[in-house]
Design an enzyme around this catalytic site. Structure first.
Site, PDB file in Angstrom:
ATOM      1  N   SER A 122      20.308  -6.388  35.117  1.00  0.00           N
ATOM      2  CA  SER A 122      19.790  -5.189  35.706  1.00  0.00           C
ATOM      3  C   SER A 122      18.914  -5.648  36.800  1.00  0.00           C
ATOM      4  CB  SER A 122      18.837  -4.719  34.556  1.00  0.00           C
ATOM      5  OG  SER A 122      18.835  -3.234  34.740  1.00  0.00           O
TER       6      SER A 122
ATOM      7  N   ASP B 151      28.381   2.442  32.821  1.00  0.00           N
ATOM      8  CA  ASP B 151      26.700   2.112  33.125  1.00  0.00           C
ATOM      9  C   ASP B 151      26.537   3.210  34.385  1.00  0.00           C
ATOM     10  OD1 ASP B 151      24.261   1.466  33.787  1.00  0.00           O
ATOM     11  OD2 ASP B 151      24.820  -0.547  34.300  1.00  0.00           O
TER      12      ASP B 151
ATOM     13  N   HIS C 257      25.630  -0.860  30.418  1.00  0.00           N
ATOM     14  CA  HIS C 257      24.545  -1.658  31.002  1.00  0.00           C
ATOM     15  C   HIS C 257      24.293  -3.198  30.546  1.00  0.00           C
ATOM     16  CE1 HIS C 257      21.617  -1.659  34.098  1.00  0.00           C
ATOM     17  NE2 HIS C 257      20.572  -2.034  33.384  1.00  0.00           N
TER      18      HIS C 257
END
Lengths: 496, 496
Positions: B192, B431, B456
């Site tokens: 991320s 995601d 994710h």
């Protein structure tokens, strides 16, 4: 020919440092494409290019003070000067190239008058030309005035290479947006410290510059990458190759100076011998001056006059007497011309002197020492001493490992052979700073272009009728390489 | 299964912002590999790896506050936490690899317990494992205390991505020096925001990291590179693919909520219907909460439970009544579990909430809006509004173009296909943040590894018995690629 020296730091530095501890700060050679200002004192009529300052329009960018911080003060702005010449540009609709000169430790006017590579090649590249001034020099001064900006470390703290190349990123983006030239390839060009900035710019901002010409950029003269005696070894070699007797005379002279200085009334005799402007306070005043002269002659050992040869002619000629010190004085006169006095003439420190002193003290700590095999007295680089001096000057210590932390340098071929592209490292092997340069190809597109007889940043200066064949060839090779980058990019662009 | 939400900003933010202007700051989905803390509330017994926190030794690095400035304050130090596991390391004398997890917007403990990629693969890489905490999180706090560090922009200013990756550079260099592991290849790994840091680290510090695994890193969700509605389009698609009726119900629900809220006593009826912990002050309180729930379910739509399916089962099941709002409440209960109340339970804002709010306000301005083709009410991203909100929160405005200025992003294939190497951009196409990810190979060694069903950061979490085949395969591909980088490097090293 008279060389006006602009980078003697002694008179300024000695105010705050003892002679002994100041040694290395005093005599670290300056980095600049330009060197002694021959062309200013004596305009060079032999330039081939059609340089016309009037083709450049001056702009000021509202630049962010600190790109890497979000404190309220970081948002302060200062006017940053840049100049654009669009006379030769092919335009945005054909994505014609943009050549950008990245300013270094001097006002940009000086570069405009000397760095001819862009103007000389504008026609064949159909390129827009841009010169950007480095923050804290010339008219690109934060905090409203030079006095305020240079006051102390709390104002000087923003004066460093990472901020400088971020400035360049912001300005180039701004120019491309303004001209709607999003896909115009940008080639950045710089010499010496500016050459480091150019190569680092390509490495850090590949999305903004397609390639870089880094002329005489000693990016490996940091930390422990390059032997500390590299610089003075080449100075020595240059003199020895010019004249063995000259080299021997210089080598012997240091102890002669010390011997005379140690005699009663010796300093006064030395002062008389060297026609100093004011009586010498210490022998090191003279020795530092000579040290810097030899270094500078070697660094800027340019055709057609080749200052090293000039100095050696003065020394070997013995026109002022046969003894060692008279010969050295002869070298001094040959280099400086006939002046009313020598060695310690009062000169106000230049912007370069003042600015570069901060830069070398904060991050650009180039560890130059003198080893045992040179014509100079051995004087190893002492990092602790160096840091202490800087601390006493500015209140903050040097960060001697930051340059290699941020930009790398160790094992450069291992690292970059499978990373990065489109950088030319050009060097003249007679340039003492070439000892810290990239002298071998790293990959197909990160390449070294070197000349055996070249000196500091020769290739990016205005082409002249008197340029030797090897210099003409060097420039042709560089242009050919840059054209290949651009052509490959255009092919990529059509498939994009 | 109970999901404890940790990233609702409303209660905190609404203190200083009106509901209307706070909208986009409230509902910008968090970025984190971890998501709702399922494993904390309910320890996951099915992990394959032999994770043992005791194998990690904790260290604190004396970190420089500001790497890009030389003001006296820039030299301040703070303790930065990192952990080393040397149980599996092959050692410096064989230049065995070092896997480094780059912490992101959370205390590093959370990552240690969830991000299993390093531990799971330590044996086959014979690698040293390092986890480094991001500045301003966990125990890596400047200025002595969290309270002081987060006080205002003058303290928060140093809290940004460029400083963070410079921290990582300094610590990795320190570790390699300490272990005399100069030639050990370093692979950086992040998810991320941490995945962005990993890819940016490889781009900016290729001399320190040989390669990067950037999991679910939406590095293209800045400026105008990615359509603003990318995120919510995928949330919508996820729900629609799970259940057309569920999607339709959600799509219709917003106007139903507004309609009921506009009636006399409507908010009180809504509060009752949704069993809110305190009476709703505004319909947007409920809508923002639902918005965030759907987004989070989609972002962390993990096997084996797949929260989107869970929510839709709750909605389609109609266990609380057949009408739209009862169905929505059913979805809420399905997601959250049986709680005494919902929507606006008081929770103290987490470190992530507080820290990430500053980061998104200062530089990480991810322009997420809602377009016309989604199950959410249209809500275009308004940059001016966004900047104004941030300014009113912190006194300093956002720099919305800095990320693309410093790291690039536009025309990424054109730029990087002949520059850079050794980056894996991994994404799960379910995601929502994959809309801002790199989904196509850029070159032979800058590659995209994607899974149609992934969510994710799945690939860097601990491997589990229940992992579907496609996830097992994805990890195998990534490991194979990283091994190729390392093997090629070892060949280079022998020839160096």
């Amino acid at each position: 020919m008279m060389f006006q020296r602009q980078f003697l730091l002694q008179s300024f530095l000695l105010l705050s440092l003892t002679t002994a501890t100041a040694k290395r700060l005093n005599t670290i050679p300056r980095l600049s494409p330009i060197g002694p200002r021959v062309w200013r004192d004596q305009p060079d009529k032999t330039t081939l290019g059609e340089f016309d300052g009037e083709d450049f329009e001056t702009f000021f960018h509202n630049q962010t003070l600190d790109h890497f911080n979000y404190r309220p003060e970081s948002y302060d702005k200062f006017p940053q000067r840049y100049l654009i010449n669009s006379k030769y540009w092919g335009g945005a609709n054909v994505s014609a190239p943009i050549l950008v000169y990245l300013g270094a430790e001097e006002p940009i006017d000086e570069d405009l008058a000397a760095v001819g590579f862009l103007v000389d090649n504008a026609v064949q590249f159909n390129s827009l030309l841009v010169f950007i001034e480095h923050r804290y020099y010339g008219k690109s001064i934060p905090f409203g005035s030079r006095e305020e900006a240079l006051k102390d470390a709390s104002k000087l703290g923003y004066f460093n290479s990472a901020q400088a190349i971020a400035d360049y990123a912001a300005i180039i983006i701004h120019i491309k947006e303004t001209l709607r030239a999003q896909y115009s390839p940008v080639i950045v060009i710089g010499g010496s410290y500016g050459g480091m900035l150019a190569s680092w710019f390509r490495l850090k901002y590949p999305h903004i510059a397609l390639g870089a010409l880094a002329s005489s950029a000693p990016i490996l003269y940091f930390d422990d990458i390059t032997p500390q005696d590299g610089y003075y070894s080449i100075v020595t070699k240059d003199f020895r190759e010019a004249s063995e007797t000259c080299y021997q005379t210089i080598k012997t002279s240091w102890s002669e100076i010390d011997e005379l200085a140690s005699k009663p009334d010796g300093l006064s005799m030395l002062s008389k011998k060297f026609k100093t402007c004011t009586p010498l306070a210490d022998a090191s005043e003279l020795k530092d001056h000579l040290d810097t002269m030899y270094a500078s002659a070697a660094q800027y050992n340019r055709p057609p006059t080749y200052p090293v040869n000039e100095v050696c002619k003065g020394i070997d000629g013995g026109g002022f007497g046969d003894d060692i010190l008279s010969r050295i004085f002869g070298g001094l006169v040959a280099y400086k011309g006939n002046l009313s006095c020598y060695v310690n003439a009062h000169t106000d420190p230049s912007e370069t002197t003042v600015g570069w002193r901060w830069q070398t003290c904060s991050e650009m700590a180039i560890p130059i020492g003198v080893g045992n095999n040179s014509m100079f007295p051995p004087d190893p680089f002492d990092l602790e001493d160096y840091i202490e001096n800087c601390k006493s000057l500015y209140g903050v210590p040097t960060r001697p490992h930051w340059i290699t932390t941020y930009y790398g340098g160790h094992s450069i071929k291992l690292i970059l052979q499978r990373f990065a592209s489109n950088i030319i490292f050009s060097n003249g092997l007679r340039d003492p700073y070439s000892s810290g340069g990239v002298l071998e190809n790293i990959s197909d597109t990160v390449v070294a272009v070197k000349t055996v007889n070249g000196s500091h940043c020769l290739d990016i200066l205005f082409a002249k009728e008197t340029d030797p064949e090897w210099l003409v060839t060097q420039r042709k090779i560089e242009i050919k390489i840059i054209k290949e980058w651009i052509n490959k990019y255009y092919v990529d662009l059509t498939m994009f």
